[in-house]
Design an enzyme around this catalytic site. Structure first.
Site, PDB file in Angstrom:
ATOM      1  N   LYS A  19       0.882  13.881   1.192  1.00  0.00           N
ATOM      2  CA  LYS A  19      -0.328  14.274   0.577  1.00  0.00           C
ATOM      3  C   LYS A  19      -0.813  15.790   0.531  1.00  0.00           C
ATOM      4  CE  LYS A  19      -2.449  10.302   3.099  1.00  0.00           C
ATOM      5  NZ  LYS A  19      -3.053   9.471   1.797  1.00  0.00           N
TER       6      LYS A  19
ATOM      7  N   HIS B 117       0.983  -1.224  -0.019  1.00  0.00           N
ATOM      8  CA  HIS B 117       0.138   0.202   0.004  1.00  0.00           C
ATOM      9  C   HIS B 117       0.858   1.508   0.021  1.00  0.00           C
ATOM     10  CE1 HIS B 117      -4.038  -1.438   0.664  1.00  0.00           C
ATOM     11  NE2 HIS B 117      -3.437  -2.419   1.215  1.00  0.00           N
TER      12      HIS B 117
ATOM     13  N   THR C  72      -8.680   6.156  -1.619  1.00  0.00           N
ATOM     14  CA  THR C  72     -10.098   5.670  -1.873  1.00  0.00           C
ATOM     15  C   THR C  72     -10.947   6.953  -1.722  1.00  0.00           C
ATOM     16  OG1 THR C  72     -10.219   4.781   0.443  1.00  0.00           O
ATOM     17  CG2 THR C  72      -9.499   3.286  -1.450  1.00  0.00           C
TER      18      THR C  72
ATOM     19  N   LYS D 274      -8.147  13.565   4.695  1.00  0.00           N
ATOM     20  CA  LYS D 274      -7.359  12.515   4.726  1.00  0.00           C
ATOM     21  C   LYS D 274      -6.286  12.445   5.881  1.00  0.00           C
ATOM     22  CE  LYS D 274      -6.426  13.886   0.633  1.00  0.00           C
ATOM     23  NZ  LYS D 274      -6.576  12.599  -0.259  1.00  0.00           N
ATOM     24  N   ARG D 275      -5.392  11.157   5.873  1.00  0.00           N
ATOM     25  CA  ARG D 275      -4.430  11.546   7.051  1.00  0.00           C
ATOM     26  C   ARG D 275      -3.639  12.543   6.619  1.00  0.00           C
ATOM     27  NH1 ARG D 275       0.246   8.388   6.720  1.00  0.00           N
ATOM     28  NH2 ARG D 275      -0.623   7.255   4.816  1.00  0.00           N
TER      29      ARG D 275
ATOM     30  N   LYS E 237     -14.754   8.078  -3.790  1.00  0.00           N
ATOM     31  CA  LYS E 237     -15.867   8.288  -2.841  1.00  0.00           C
ATOM     32  C   LYS E 237     -16.270   9.726  -3.312  1.00  0.00           C
ATOM     33  CE  LYS E 237     -14.200   5.733   1.101  1.00  0.00           C
ATOM     34  NZ  LYS E 237     -13.306   6.010   2.164  1.00  0.00           N
TER      35      LYS E 237
END
Length: 853
Positions: free
Chosen positions: A594, A397, A698, A588-589, A702
Site C-alpha cells: 500500500k 480479494h 473501498t 488503510k491497513r 468513500k
C-alpha cells in the site's frame, strides 16, 4: 417527567407506546426455531411512546431510575428500545422468507467490520428525530449516548467492512440474506503508541455490554475435530466412510439484526461463539485442581477468542484453521437444520441457498458440505458433488501469492481427517479432467493440482474454491483481469465461463447519509432524497458543479466536516489540526504494497528541501497529512514503518520553521467510527499502491463520494474511479501494471534510483543519519535498507512521478473554484460505487436470487 414507569395498570395503547408483546417469538406453542413466528407488525412510535419504552428498558433491564442512571445505562436502554422496535420487523422478515421458500444468500466471511449500530438503526427506521425529542424530554442528549457505543472490531480492514456494506445493501434491496461469521471475544486489537511504536491492547468491546446481539444457546451446533476415519458397509451394502472425532466444541449463535433502509426488512447476521461441550468438571474442582476443572472451557473458547491469532507459530496456525472450520461447520449445519423446512430434499439445496466464500477463509466449507451430504445423508459422491458445485461461489480479494491460503496436509489430516480425504478425492477427479482436456501436459496438471507438493505438501484453498464454485470473481476490472491472466490463468483457460468481475462498492447510508450530514442535506435539497437508495442519481449534481452558489454551499459542508474532525481529534487524541490546510489523508491497513513509505518519503523530502534551503517554507502549500493504519502484530516491517512515521511527525510538528505549513497527524486505533468523521473532511485521498497489487480498495470510493480528490496509481478500482470522474479530476501518477511487470522482468535495481535522484537520496540519507531517531543511525536501518536494496513494491521507481503529481495537486488547490468543481464532479460521478450496485451485479451474474417483498 418521572424517571420510572409504572409496572402495573393498563397497558399503553399503540399510539402511546409500543407493546412489549412484540418481543416474544410467536404463539404460545414452542417454536421449532427462534425465527418461527406468526405475522407481526411493529407498532408506531410517538415521542411519548418512545419515552415510555425507553424508561421501561432503563427501569427493568438496567435496574435503575433515570435520576440514578449512568451514561452507559442510558445508552443500553436506548439501544434496547430501538432493538425492540426492530424485533417485530425481524420476525416478520423471517416469516416471509420461509413462507416464500425464497433462495437465500449465505454470506460466509471471517470478518464483519460493522461500526456503531445505533446511528445506523435510527437511520434505517427513521426514528432519529423521535429519539432525539424523546431523550430531550428526559433531559438527555442523543449525541452523548451515541458516543458511548463501542464498535465491535470484528474485522481487520476492507474485507470486513465490505462484508458489512454488502449485508446492509441486501437488506435494503429486500434480498434474503444471512451473514455468517465469528463472534470474537476480542476483535482486532486496540492500537496504542508508546514512544511512537505500535502496542497492541485487547479490544474489550464486550466489557460494557453488547445490546445489539442476542444469543440462542438452544440452537447451538456441535463441531468436531481430530480423530480418525474408518470404513464400513451400510445397510444397503454400500461402502461408506465415517469420521470418528476425538474432541468437539459447541457453537452458540448470536444474532444481529441488519435493517434495510426505510423498507421494513431486517435480515440476520449470525455470529458463532465457541464453548466447551462439558465446560466444568465438578469432581476435579472438588479435588482442588481448579484450573484443570475449567481446562476444557478455556481450550474451546480460544477458538472464538481473537480475530486472526498470530500464526507464526504452529499453535497459531492450528487455531486459525480451527476458527475457519468452526464457523463454516456451524453455519452450514444451521442453515440445513434450522432454515429449511422439515423433510426438505437436499438434492434441491441449490434452489434455496448460495454460499458466497468471502476470500479463502471459509473455503473449508466445500469439503464440509460434501461430508454432510455423503456421510450424514447417504448421497453418492457424484450427486453430492453436483449439489455442492451449485451452492458455492468464490470472491478473491488479493493478487499477492502469499495471501492465498495453503494449509499443510499434516495439519489438515490431524485436525480434519475426513475433510482431507474428501479434498484428495476432489483433486483426483479434477486432475483426471485436466489430463483429459490437455492430454500429455503433465506439467499443467501439477501446476493446477489442489495439492501443492513444494516447498511442503499443502492444500491450495483458492484452487479448491475455484474448482468447486459456480463462479470466481475479482473485485475490480483490473483485478479480475489479472486474476484470470496471472493468478489463475490455467483455471481461466479450463473454465472461461467461471470467471467474472464484480467491482466493490460501499453503502451510501453509512458513508454518505450518516457520515456526512451536511453534504447529504445539500444533495437532498438539490436533487431529492431518492439518491440514498439509487446512488447513480448523483449524476443529477453535475450541472451544479458550475453553479457558484452550490459550490459555496459545498465548501461550507467541507469546512463543517473539518471543524467536526478537529474537535474530535483534539478530544480523542490531543491532536490539534491547523485551520486552512489541505487535508491530505492516507488511511488503510499498513502493508508494504500500500506504500505508506512513499507518502512518508514525500513528507521527509519537503522537510529536507526547506532545511537545505532548496525551497522556502513560505513556498509550501499549507498541508496536514493524516495517517491511520494498523500493522499486523507479527509484521515487523509494517511496525517499523509506523514507528518511523511517528518519529518524523514529532520532528516536523515541533519545527518552528514549518509552523503553519506542514503537519503530520497519526491518530491511534483507526476504525469505522473515526473513518466516518475523517473521510468527509478530507481534501486529498492517497491511493498510491503499486499498480497491479491492490485488488480494489473501498476507501478510495468513500473519499470520492465525499468530495475528496484522489492521487493514485492505475490500480484496483482507482482505474474505474479515474475513468468515471475524468482525468482532469484525478491525479494519476506512477507506472502502469504492464510497466511494473516489464521493469520486474528486466530486473529492478532500486539502488540505481537512490543514486541518480538527488532529492530521493537526500530524504533517505536524512532518515539514515539518525535525524528522526535521536541520532541512532540504526533504529530505522531496516526500513531504509529494504527500500534501497530490495523495494519489492517499487517505491523508489515511482517517487519522482509522485512528487511531480503532488506539485499539480498544490497548483490546483490554489484555485479554489477549480478544486471545488472537481470535488463536486467526483461526488456526482461516483454513484457507480454503491454496494447496492455491487449486489445487483452479484444477483445477476452469480446468485440468481430475487427480492422478497
Amino acid at each position: 417527567m418521572p424517571d420510572y414507569i409504572q409496572t402495573s395498570g393498563p397497558a399503553p395503547t399503540a399510539d402511546e407506546s409500543p407493546s412489549t408483546d412484540h418481543r416474544v417469538y410467536g404463539p404460545s406453542s414452542t417454536p421449532s426455531h427462534p425465527l418461527a413466528t406468526a405475522p407481526v407488525s411493529p407498532p408506531p412510535f410517538s415521542v411519548d411512546g418512545f419515552v415510555k419504552e425507553f424508561l421501561h428498558e432503563l427501569n427493568t433491564n438496567q435496574g435503575v431510575a433515570l435520576s440514578r442512571s449512568s451514561i452507559n445505562d442510558q445508552y443500553l436502554a436506548l439501544a434496547s428500545t430501538v432493538k425492540n422496535y426492530l424485533m417485530a420487523r425481524w420476525l416478520e422478515t423471517g416469516r416471509k422468507t420461509r413462507e416464500s421458500q425464497a433462495k437465500t444468500v449465505g454470506y460466509l466471511s471471517a470478518e464483519y467490520l460493522l461500526g456503531r449500530q445505533l446511528g445506523n438503526a435510527l437511520l434505517a427506521t427513521d426514528l432519529g428525530d423521535i429519539a432525539q425529542r424523546g431523550l430531550e424530554l428526559c433531559g438527555l442528549d442523543l449525541a452523548t449516548l451515541r458516543a458511548q457505543e463501542v464498535e465491535p472490531g470484528l474485522g481487520n480492514g476492507g474485507l470486513g467492512r465490505l462484508a458489512a456494506c454488502f449485508i446492509d445493501s441486501l437488506a435494503t434491496m429486500n434480498v434474503p440474506c444471512i451473514g455468517y461469521g465469528i463472534r470474537y471475544e476480542y476483535g482486532i486489537f486496540r492500537q496504542t503508541f508508546v514512544d511512537g511504536r505500535q502496542v497492541e491492547q485487547p479490544d474489550t468491546w464486550l466489557a460494557l455490554g453488547s445490546p445489539w446481539e442476542f444469543p440462542h444457546p438452544e440452537a447451538s451446533v456441535t463441531v468436531h475435530f481430530g480423530g480418525h476415519t474408518e470404513k464400513y458397509t451400510d445397510a444397503a451394502g454400500t461402502a461408506r466412510t465415517r469420521w470418528v472425532p476425538e474432541w468437539n466444541v459447541l457453537g452458540v449463535p448470536y444474532n444481529y439484526m441488519v435493517p434495510g433502509y426505510l423498507n421494513g426488512r431486517v435480515n440476520t447476521l449470525r455470529l458463532w461463539s465457541a464453548q466447551a461441550t462439558q465446560a466444568f468438571d465438578l469432581q476435579i474442582f472438588n479435588s482442588g485442581d481448579y484450573a484443570d476443572a475449567v481446562r476444557a472451557q478455556t481450550f474451546a473458547e480460544n477458538i472464538s477468542k481473537v480475530l486472526y491469532p498470530e500464526d507464526s507459530t504452529p499453535q497459531g496456525k492450528e487455531l486459525r484453521l480451527q476458527q475457519q472450520y468452526f464457523f463454516v461447520a456451524c453455519s452450514l449445519r444451521d442453515f440445513i437444520d434450522n432454515e429449511l423446512e422439515e423433510g426438505f430434499d437436499l438434492h434441491r439445496l441449490p434452489e434455496r441457498i448460495h454460499f458466497q466464500l468471502n476470500d479463502t477463509h471459509p473455503v473449508i466449507a466445500v469439503p464440509e458440505l460434501m461430508r454432510i451430504l455423503v456421510d450424514d445423508h447417504g448421497f453418492d459422491w457424484d450427486e453430492a458433488w453436483e449439489v455442492t458445485q451449485q451452492c458455492f461461489a468464490y470472491t478473491c480479494h488479493t493478487l499477492l501469492p502469499e495471501a492465498l491460503e495453503i494449509w499443510s496436509t499434516e495439519l489438515l489430516g490431524r485436525l480434519l481427517p475426513r475433510h482431507l480425504e474428501i479434498i484428495y478425492q476432489i483433486n483426483d477427479e479434477f486432475l483426471a479432467r485436466v489430463r483429459e482436456a490437455f492430454p500429455g501436459d503433465e506439467l499443467r496438471a501439477r501446476r493446477m493440482s489442489i495439492i501443492a507438493e513444494y516447498p511442503s505438501r499443502g492444500v491450495r484453498m483458492a484452487y479448491l474454491a475455484t474448482v468447486a464454485g459456480t463462479k470466481v470473481n475479482g473485485v475490480a476490472e483490473l483485478h479480475s483481469q489479472l486474476l484470470r491472466d496471472k493468478v489463475l490463468p490455467d483455471f481461466s483457460e479450463l473454465y472461461p465461463d467461471k470467471f467474472t468481475n464484480v467491482t466493490n462498492g460501499v453503502t451510501p447510508r453509512r458513508f454518505v447519509r450518516m457520515a456526512n450530514p451536511k453534504l447529504s442535506e445539500l444533495i437532498t435539497d438539490t436533487i431529492g432524497s431518492g439518491w440514498v437508495t439509487d446512488l447513480e442519481r448523483l449524476r443529477e449534481l453535475e450541472p451544479y458543479a458550475d453553479d457558484p452558489d452550490f459550490r459555496e454551499r459545498f465548501r461550507a459542508a467541507k469546512a463543517w466536516n473539518k471543524t467536526r474532525l478537529t474537535d474530535l481529534l483534539a478530544q480523542r487524541d490531543g491532536i490539534e489540526l491547523p485551520d486552512g490546510h489541505l487535508l491530505d489523508v492516507m488511511v488503510k491497513r499498513l502493508h508494504e504494497y500500500k506504500r505508506q513509505s512513499l507518502k512518508l518519503l514525500h513528507i521527509v523530502s519537503l522537510y529536507e528541501q526547506v532545511h537545505s534551503g532548496a525551497i522556502a517554507a513560505s513556498d509550501l502549500t499549507p498541508r496536514t497529512v493524516v495517517f491511520g493504519a494498523k500493522a499486523a502484530p507479527g509484521y515487523k516491517m509494517a511496525k517499523d514503518t509506523i514507528h518511523l512515521i511517528n518519529k518524523v511527525a514529532a520532528i516536523v510538528n515541533d519545527d518552528p520553521v514549518l509552523e503553519g505549513r506542514l503537519k503530520v497527524a497519526f491518530p491511534a486505533n483507526y476504525n469505522v467510527t473515526l473513518a466516518e468523521k475523517l473521510i468527509p473532511a478530507a481534501d486529498l485521498s492517497e491511493q498510491i499502491s503499486l499498480a497491479g497489487m491492490e485488488a480494489s480498495g473501498t476507501g478510495n470510493m468513500k473519499f470520492a463520494l465525499n468530495g475528496a480528490l484522489t492521487i493514485g496509481t492505475d490500480d484496483g478500482a482507482n482505474v474505474e474511479i479515474r475513468e468515471l470522474v475524468g482525468d482532469k479530476h484525478f491525479f494519476l501518477f506512477g507506472m502502469s501494471e504492464p510497466e511494473v511487470a516489464q521493469l520486474g522482468a528486466q530486473g529492478y535495481h532500486p539502488g540505481t534510483y537512490y543514486e541518480s535522484n538527488p532529492r530521493l537520496k537526500a530524504a533517505l540519507d536524512l532518515i539514515w543519519s539518525g535525524h528522526f531517531s535521536d541520532g541512532d543511525r540504526y533504529l530505522f536501518d531496516s526500513v531504509v535498507t529494504n527500500l534501497v536494496h530490495n523495494d519489492r513494491f517499487m517505491v523508489l521507481a515511482d517517487f519522482d512521478s509522485y512528487l511531480a503529481t503532488q506539485a499539480k495537486v498544490e497548483e490546483k488547490y490554489a484555485d479554489v473554484d477549480s478544486w471545488t468543481r472537481s470535488a463536486v464532479l467526483n461526488v456526482a460521478r461516483s454513484g457507480f460505487f454503491s454496494s447496492d450496485r455491487s449486489m445487483r451485479d452479484y444477483l445477476k451474474r452469480i446468485w440468481h436470487t430475487q427480492p422478497v417483498i
